[in-house]
Motif scaffolding. Structure first.
Motif, PDB file in Angstrom:
ATOM      1  N   ARG A   1      71.839  53.449  72.553  1.00  0.00           N
ATOM      2  CA  ARG A   1      72.371  53.329  73.739  1.00  0.00           C
ATOM      3  C   ARG A   1      71.574  53.805  75.078  1.00  0.00           C
ATOM      4  NH1 ARG A   1      77.683  53.868  71.300  1.00  0.00           N
ATOM      5  NH2 ARG A   1      78.996  51.775  71.943  1.00  0.00           N
ATOM      6  N   ASP A   2      70.786  54.701  74.793  1.00  0.00           N
ATOM      7  CA  ASP A   2      69.823  55.239  75.961  1.00  0.00           C
ATOM      8  C   ASP A   2      68.776  53.804  76.289  1.00  0.00           C
ATOM      9  OD1 ASP A   2      70.348  57.744  76.469  1.00  0.00           O
ATOM     10  OD2 ASP A   2      68.654  58.620  75.414  1.00  0.00           O
ATOM     11  N   PHE A   3      68.346  53.043  75.470  1.00  0.00           N
ATOM     12  CA  PHE A   3      67.610  51.876  75.516  1.00  0.00           C
ATOM     13  C   PHE A   3      68.666  50.945  76.200  1.00  0.00           C
ATOM     14  CE2 PHE A   3      65.452  54.061  72.078  1.00  0.00           C
ATOM     15  CZ  PHE A   3      64.027  54.082  72.689  1.00  0.00           C
TER      16      PHE A   3
ATOM     17  N   PRO B   1      57.889  57.992  80.169  1.00  0.00           N
ATOM     18  CA  PRO B   1      58.294  58.437  78.809  1.00  0.00           C
ATOM     19  C   PRO B   1      59.555  59.408  78.637  1.00  0.00           C
ATOM     20  CG  PRO B   1      56.502  59.717  79.982  1.00  0.00           C
ATOM     21  CD  PRO B   1      57.070  58.797  80.853  1.00  0.00           C
ATOM     22  N   ALA B   2      60.597  58.743  79.351  1.00  0.00           N
ATOM     23  CA  ALA B   2      61.987  59.328  79.328  1.00  0.00           C
ATOM     24  C   ALA B   2      62.401  59.760  77.803  1.00  0.00           C
ATOM     25  CB  ALA B   2      63.124  58.782  79.903  1.00  0.00           C
ATOM     26  N   PRO B   3      63.047  61.001  77.522  1.00  0.00           N
ATOM     27  CA  PRO B   3      63.454  61.575  76.262  1.00  0.00           C
ATOM     28  C   PRO B   3      64.483  60.803  75.752  1.00  0.00           C
ATOM     29  CG  PRO B   3      64.214  63.048  77.799  1.00  0.00           C
ATOM     30  CD  PRO B   3      63.312  62.218  78.481  1.00  0.00           C
ATOM     31  N   VAL B   4      64.792  60.289  74.122  1.00  0.00           N
ATOM     32  CA  VAL B   4      65.676  59.570  73.725  1.00  0.00           C
ATOM     33  C   VAL B   4      66.721  60.629  73.148  1.00  0.00           C
ATOM     34  CG1 VAL B   4      66.090  58.055  72.044  1.00  0.00           C
ATOM     35  CG2 VAL B   4      64.136  57.831  73.382  1.00  0.00           C
ATOM     36  N   ASP B   5      67.781  60.343  73.617  1.00  0.00           N
ATOM     37  CA  ASP B   5      69.164  61.262  72.936  1.00  0.00           C
ATOM     38  C   ASP B   5      69.328  60.459  71.675  1.00  0.00           C
ATOM     39  OD1 ASP B   5      71.240  62.571  72.247  1.00  0.00           O
ATOM     40  OD2 ASP B   5      72.311  62.303  74.306  1.00  0.00           O
TER      41      ASP B   5
ATOM     42  N   ARG C   1      54.741  56.836  72.934  1.00  0.00           N
ATOM     43  CA  ARG C   1      54.333  58.140  73.281  1.00  0.00           C
ATOM     44  C   ARG C   1      55.128  58.767  71.928  1.00  0.00           C
ATOM     45  NH1 ARG C   1      54.460  55.400  77.431  1.00  0.00           N
ATOM     46  NH2 ARG C   1      54.120  56.283  79.491  1.00  0.00           N
ATOM     47  N   VAL C   2      54.047  59.968  71.529  1.00  0.00           N
ATOM     48  CA  VAL C   2      54.527  60.743  70.280  1.00  0.00           C
ATOM     49  C   VAL C   2      54.948  61.874  70.546  1.00  0.00           C
ATOM     50  CG1 VAL C   2      53.564  61.359  68.007  1.00  0.00           C
ATOM     51  CG2 VAL C   2      52.708  59.185  68.878  1.00  0.00           C
ATOM     52  N   GLY C   3      56.085  62.287  69.912  1.00  0.00           N
ATOM     53  CA  GLY C   3      56.862  63.627  69.926  1.00  0.00           C
ATOM     54  C   GLY C   3      58.122  63.665  69.745  1.00  0.00           C
ATOM     55  N   GLU C   4      58.818  64.922  69.874  1.00  0.00           N
ATOM     56  CA  GLU C   4      60.057  65.116  69.311  1.00  0.00           C
ATOM     57  C   GLU C   4      60.918  64.346  70.211  1.00  0.00           C
ATOM     58  OE1 GLU C   4      60.799  69.295  68.688  1.00  0.00           O
ATOM     59  OE2 GLU C   4      60.024  69.163  66.749  1.00  0.00           O
ATOM     60  N   ASP C   5      60.873  63.955  71.452  1.00  0.00           N
ATOM     61  CA  ASP C   5      61.610  63.274  72.277  1.00  0.00           C
ATOM     62  C   ASP C   5      61.399  61.718  72.249  1.00  0.00           C
ATOM     63  OD1 ASP C   5      63.154  65.570  73.205  1.00  0.00           O
ATOM     64  OD2 ASP C   5      61.529  66.012  74.897  1.00  0.00           O
ATOM     65  N   ASN C   6      60.456  61.186  71.730  1.00  0.00           N
ATOM     66  CA  ASN C   6      60.230  60.064  71.630  1.00  0.00           C
ATOM     67  C   ASN C   6      59.841  59.371  70.216  1.00  0.00           C
ATOM     68  OD1 ASN C   6      58.712  60.825  74.526  1.00  0.00           O
ATOM     69  ND2 ASN C   6      60.224  59.215  74.667  1.00  0.00           N
ATOM     70  N   TYR C   7      58.876  58.973  70.037  1.00  0.00           N
ATOM     71  CA  TYR C   7      58.569  58.599  68.427  1.00  0.00           C
ATOM     72  C   TYR C   7      57.610  59.814  67.687  1.00  0.00           C
ATOM     73  CZ  TYR C   7      56.939  56.188  64.246  1.00  0.00           C
ATOM     74  OH  TYR C   7      56.704  55.874  63.042  1.00  0.00           O
TER      75      TYR C   7
END
Length: 332
Positions: free
Chosen positions: A72-74, A62-66, A198-204
């Protein structure tokens, strides 16, 4: 199987063979590689099918998404995975958000791509917040797009692992009403895949930010929906790619998620009066934007499946597979 790179540990699903021309399937938002299960099993020789859980989905880290990097992270994750597995140039198949991810990979690293198949892809100009076939921003800051546009009850039910069908915002009902146009087998299987998000501010969905302009939200800097915002994800120079592998664009005619008038686009809901106060902001013409970008690109073919929604690979698997294999064979 698990594949660890410098960026993260990926969960990769494999098909019936571990040799042949690699075909890497990339899933969309609020799903996982499990949505490709039947496509992996049915892809014939001489192809080697693989599907990867993106960061924050399925069983990958569950790495964070910038979000400031767009998708591009993906796409960088995929590039590193391809290199780590020694796959060489690959056939890429991307569904929904996955379509945007493989477009980004093509834009940045065309030598890694043997062919591209877009399945109901997100517009090359992001999701919401743009107008016209050329994808002009409605607001310079992307107002109208981003994590704040997500339905909070859907997000809460997703986080809670809600399996019910008691509300229109439950993941099960969203699957029935938006992912597919007609009932499909194994609904429980696909809903479980959705709930792996994964639900949250760093993911979905990401961090929600307010705006003074209608409809009151704009993109933040973290998470999936902000990564899809047009101020962060925008590929308006796809036609400059060299070399240009062939692109198959296959979509369901009855898709409501990626459409020229989508109920998930706040501008469209404003036109309908569902979201009050609209100043007349036009809906994003998502399909028209993709077509315009691909026409500039040149080497593409569009296939539209009737009586099909957002998920041709599970709604009409034989037709989908036939078009895909024909496309793959064109590069042999």
């Amino acid at each position: 199987m698990k594949v660890t790179t410098a960026r993260l540990t990926h969960n990769v699903l494999t098909g019936p063979r571990d040799e042949g021309e690699p075909v890497l399937f990339v899933h969309g938002n609020v799903s996982s590689a499990a949505f490709w299960r039947d496509s992996l099993a049915a892809l014939p020789q001489p192809y080697r099918p693989l599907a990867v859980d993106l960061r924050g989905f399925g069983d990958s880290d569950p790495a964070p998404v910038d979000a400031t990097r767009g998708l591009r992270d993906f796409s960088d994750d995929l590039a590193e995975l391809i290199e780590a597995m020694g796959l060489g140039p690959v056939h890429l198949v991307g569904w929904s958000m996955g379509g945007g991810i493989i477009l980004q990979l093509l834009r940045d690293r065309p030598a890694m791509v043997r062919s591209l198949t877009l399945v109901n892809p997100v517009s090359p100009y992001g999701y919401s917040g743009t107008e016209g076939a050329e994808g002009l921003l409605t607001h310079a800051d992307g107002t109208g797009s981003g994590a704040g546009a997500a339905n909070p009850d859907f997000v809460a039910r997703l986080a809670a692992g809600d399996l019910s069908d008691e509300a229109p915002t439950s993941p099960r009902v969203v699957f029935r009403s938006a992912y597919v146009a007609k009932p499909v087998a194994d609904e429980d299987f696909y809903v479980a895949s959705m709930l792996s998000t994964r639900v949250g501010e760093d993911n979905y969905p990401g961090d929600a930010v307010t705006s003074e302009a209608w409809p009151g939200v704009r993109p933040g800097t973290r998470g999936v929906l902000n990564a899809l915002a047009p101020v962060h994800f925008r590929i308006d120079d796809l036609h400059t790619v060299d070399p240009k592998p062939p692109i198959l664009w296959i979509r369901g005619a009855d898709d409501v998620i990626v459409a020229d008038g989508s109920p998930f686009d706040l501008a469209h809901l404003g036109q309908l009066g569902v979201v009050p106060g609209s100043p007349g902001t036009p809906a994003q013409p998502m399909v028209a934007q993709t077509r315009a970008a691909l026409e500039r690109y040149g080497d593409y073919r569009e296939v539209v499946l009737a009586d099909c929604g957002h998920s041709p690979h599970i709604e009409q698997p034989e037709e989908f597979r036939g078009h895909l294999v024909e496309h793959l064979q064109s590069r042999r």
